[in-house]
Motif scaffolding. Sequence first.
Motif, PDB file in Angstrom:
ATOM      1  N   VAL A  63       0.838  -1.203   0.000  1.00 17.52           N
ATOM      2  CA  VAL A  63       0.000   0.000   0.000  1.00 17.52           C
ATOM      3  C   VAL A  63       0.872   1.252   0.000  1.00 17.52           C
ATOM      4  O   VAL A  63       0.660   2.187  -0.780  1.00 17.52           O
ATOM      5  N   MET A  64       1.868   1.288   0.869  1.00 15.85           N
ATOM      6  CA  MET A  64       2.723   2.468   0.984  1.00 15.85           C
ATOM      7  C   MET A  64       3.503   2.745  -0.299  1.00 15.85           C
ATOM      8  O   MET A  64       3.636   3.905  -0.721  1.00 15.85           O
ATOM      9  N   THR A  65       4.026   1.690  -0.923  1.00 15.18           N
ATOM     10  CA  THR A  65       4.817   1.861  -2.141  1.00 15.18           C
ATOM     11  C   THR A  65       3.940   2.323  -3.294  1.00 15.18           C
ATOM     12  O   THR A  65       4.316   3.225  -4.060  1.00 15.18           O
ATOM     13  N   ARG A 121       7.535  -4.564  -6.829  1.00 15.87           N
ATOM     14  CA  ARG A 121       8.851  -4.052  -6.444  1.00 15.87           C
ATOM     15  C   ARG A 121       8.894  -3.529  -5.011  1.00 15.87           C
ATOM     16  O   ARG A 121       9.928  -3.013  -4.576  1.00 15.87           O
ATOM     17  N   CYS A 122       7.805  -3.656  -4.257  1.00 15.17           N
ATOM     18  CA  CYS A 122       7.832  -3.145  -2.877  1.00 15.17           C
ATOM     19  C   CYS A 122       8.921  -3.904  -2.107  1.00 15.17           C
ATOM     20  O   CYS A 122       9.166  -5.083  -2.356  1.00 15.17           O
ATOM     21  N   ARG A 150      24.228  -1.575  11.097  1.00 16.07           N
ATOM     22  CA  ARG A 150      23.775  -0.876   9.898  1.00 16.07           C
ATOM     23  C   ARG A 150      22.249  -0.922   9.784  1.00 16.07           C
ATOM     24  O   ARG A 150      21.690  -1.890   9.285  1.00 16.07           O
ATOM     25  N   PRO A 151      21.558   0.131  10.222  1.00  8.38           N
ATOM     26  CA  PRO A 151      20.091   0.130  10.094  1.00  8.38           C
ATOM     27  C   PRO A 151      19.666   0.210   8.629  1.00  8.38           C
ATOM     28  O   PRO A 151      20.380   0.763   7.794  1.00  8.38           O
ATOM     29  N   ILE A 152      18.534  -0.353   8.330  1.00 10.84           N
ATOM     30  CA  ILE A 152      17.967  -0.328   6.980  1.00 10.84           C
ATOM     31  C   ILE A 152      16.753   0.578   7.014  1.00 10.84           C
ATOM     32  O   ILE A 152      15.889   0.438   7.872  1.00 10.84           O
ATOM     33  N   GLU A 153      16.671   1.491   6.091  1.00  5.55           N
ATOM     34  CA  GLU A 153      15.571   2.446   6.038  1.00  5.55           C
ATOM     35  C   GLU A 153      14.521   1.992   5.036  1.00  5.55           C
ATOM     36  O   GLU A 153      14.761   2.037   3.830  1.00  5.55           O
ATOM     37  N   HIS A 154      13.374   1.550   5.534  1.00  7.46           N
ATOM     38  CA  HIS A 154      12.297   1.089   4.660  1.00  7.46           C
ATOM     39  C   HIS A 154      11.842   2.176   3.707  1.00  7.46           C
ATOM     40  O   HIS A 154      11.604   1.929   2.532  1.00  7.46           O
ATOM     41  N   ALA A 155      11.725   3.414   4.192  1.00  8.68           N
ATOM     42  CA  ALA A 155      11.264   4.508   3.329  1.00  8.68           C
ATOM     43  C   ALA A 155      12.217   4.725   2.157  1.00  8.68           C
ATOM     44  O   ALA A 155      11.772   4.986   1.031  1.00  8.68           O
ATOM     45  N   ASN A 156      13.525   4.603   2.395  1.00 11.27           N
ATOM     46  CA  ASN A 156      14.483   4.742   1.302  1.00 11.27           C
ATOM     47  C   ASN A 156      14.318   3.616   0.283  1.00 11.27           C
ATOM     48  O   ASN A 156      14.431   3.835  -0.917  1.00 11.27           O
ATOM     49  N   ASP A 157      14.084   2.401   0.779  1.00  6.32           N
ATOM     50  CA  ASP A 157      13.879   1.268  -0.130  1.00  6.32           C
ATOM     51  C   ASP A 157      12.608   1.458  -0.970  1.00  6.32           C
ATOM     52  O   ASP A 157      12.579   1.128  -2.152  1.00  6.32           O
ATOM     53  N   MET A 158      11.536   1.986  -0.354  1.00  4.28           N
ATOM     54  CA  MET A 158      10.298   2.247  -1.121  1.00  4.28           C
ATOM     55  C   MET A 158      10.555   3.279  -2.207  1.00  4.28           C
ATOM     56  O   MET A 158      10.115   3.123  -3.350  1.00  4.28           O
ATOM     57  N   ALA A 159      11.271   4.341  -1.867  1.00  4.30           N
ATOM     58  CA  ALA A 159      11.573   5.379  -2.852  1.00  4.30           C
ATOM     59  C   ALA A 159      12.368   4.798  -4.008  1.00  4.30           C
ATOM     60  O   ALA A 159      12.101   5.100  -5.178  1.00  4.30           O
ATOM     61  N   GLN A 160      13.333   3.941  -3.715  1.00  6.91           N
ATOM     62  CA  GLN A 160      14.126   3.319  -4.765  1.00  6.91           C
ATOM     63  C   GLN A 160      13.257   2.414  -5.634  1.00  6.91           C
ATOM     64  O   GLN A 160      13.424   2.363  -6.849  1.00  6.91           O
ATOM     65  N   ALA A 161      12.287   1.706  -5.036  1.00 11.09           N
ATOM     66  CA  ALA A 161      11.398   0.832  -5.802  1.00 11.09           C
ATOM     67  C   ALA A 161      10.527   1.635  -6.769  1.00 11.09           C
ATOM     68  O   ALA A 161      10.092   1.113  -7.794  1.00 11.09           O
ATOM     69  N   CYS A 162      10.295   2.903  -6.470  1.00 14.52           N
ATOM     70  CA  CYS A 162       9.446   3.751  -7.301  1.00 14.52           C
ATOM     71  C   CYS A 162      10.218   4.486  -8.393  1.00 14.52           C
ATOM     72  O   CYS A 162       9.619   5.178  -9.216  1.00 14.52           O
TER      73      CYS A 162
END
Length: 164
Positions: A63-65, A121-122, A150-162
Motif C-alpha cells: 500500500v505504501m509503495t 517491487r515493494c 547498519r540500520p535499513i531504512e524502509h522509506a528509502n527502499d520504497m523510494a528506490q522501488a518507485c
Amino acid sequence: MPVQGGILTEGVEVRETGGGRYQVEVRAASGRFFADEPEAVGGLGSGPTPYDLLGSALGACTVMTIRLYAERKGWPLEAVTVRVLHRSGGLQAKDRFAREIVLEGELAPEQRRRLLEIAERCPVHETLERGSDVITILADLPLPEGIDPRPIEHANDMAQACEE
C-alpha cells in the motif's frame, strides 16, 4: 537493541507476557501490541499471529509503495486496499502469499498496470522473494551496541522501488 531513555529506537523487541501460553508483547519505536495464537490452538486470541504479522508487513509495504508512486506521478489514486493470505508449505517447502490489490480512483488501464508492477517491487515483496539471512546470537543480556550496526531504512527502499 538501541534504546534511548527506555524507548526502543530501532528494530523490535518481543517478550512473553505471562498472560497466556503464547501471548507476547511486541515493542517497536512507534508503539506496542500483542501477538498471539488463536484460542483453538491454546492461545488467547489477543493479537495477530506471527504469519498475520508477516502478511501485514507485505500488505502495508505494498500500500505504501503504491501510494508513494501514485503521488509522485500525480495520478488520481483515491485508495488502495491489499488483502494477503498465507499458506504454509510445511517446514521444508516454500510458503505462498497471495496478494489481492484493489485500486480505487479514475485510473487509466496503463496506470493500473504500472501500479501493479510497482507493487511487485515493494521492499517487503522483494525480501520475501529473494529470501533472507537470519543471524541469531545467544546473549546473557541485551548487547549495548545492538545486533547489527547498519540500520535499513524502509522509506528509502520504497523510494528506490518507485524510481523509473
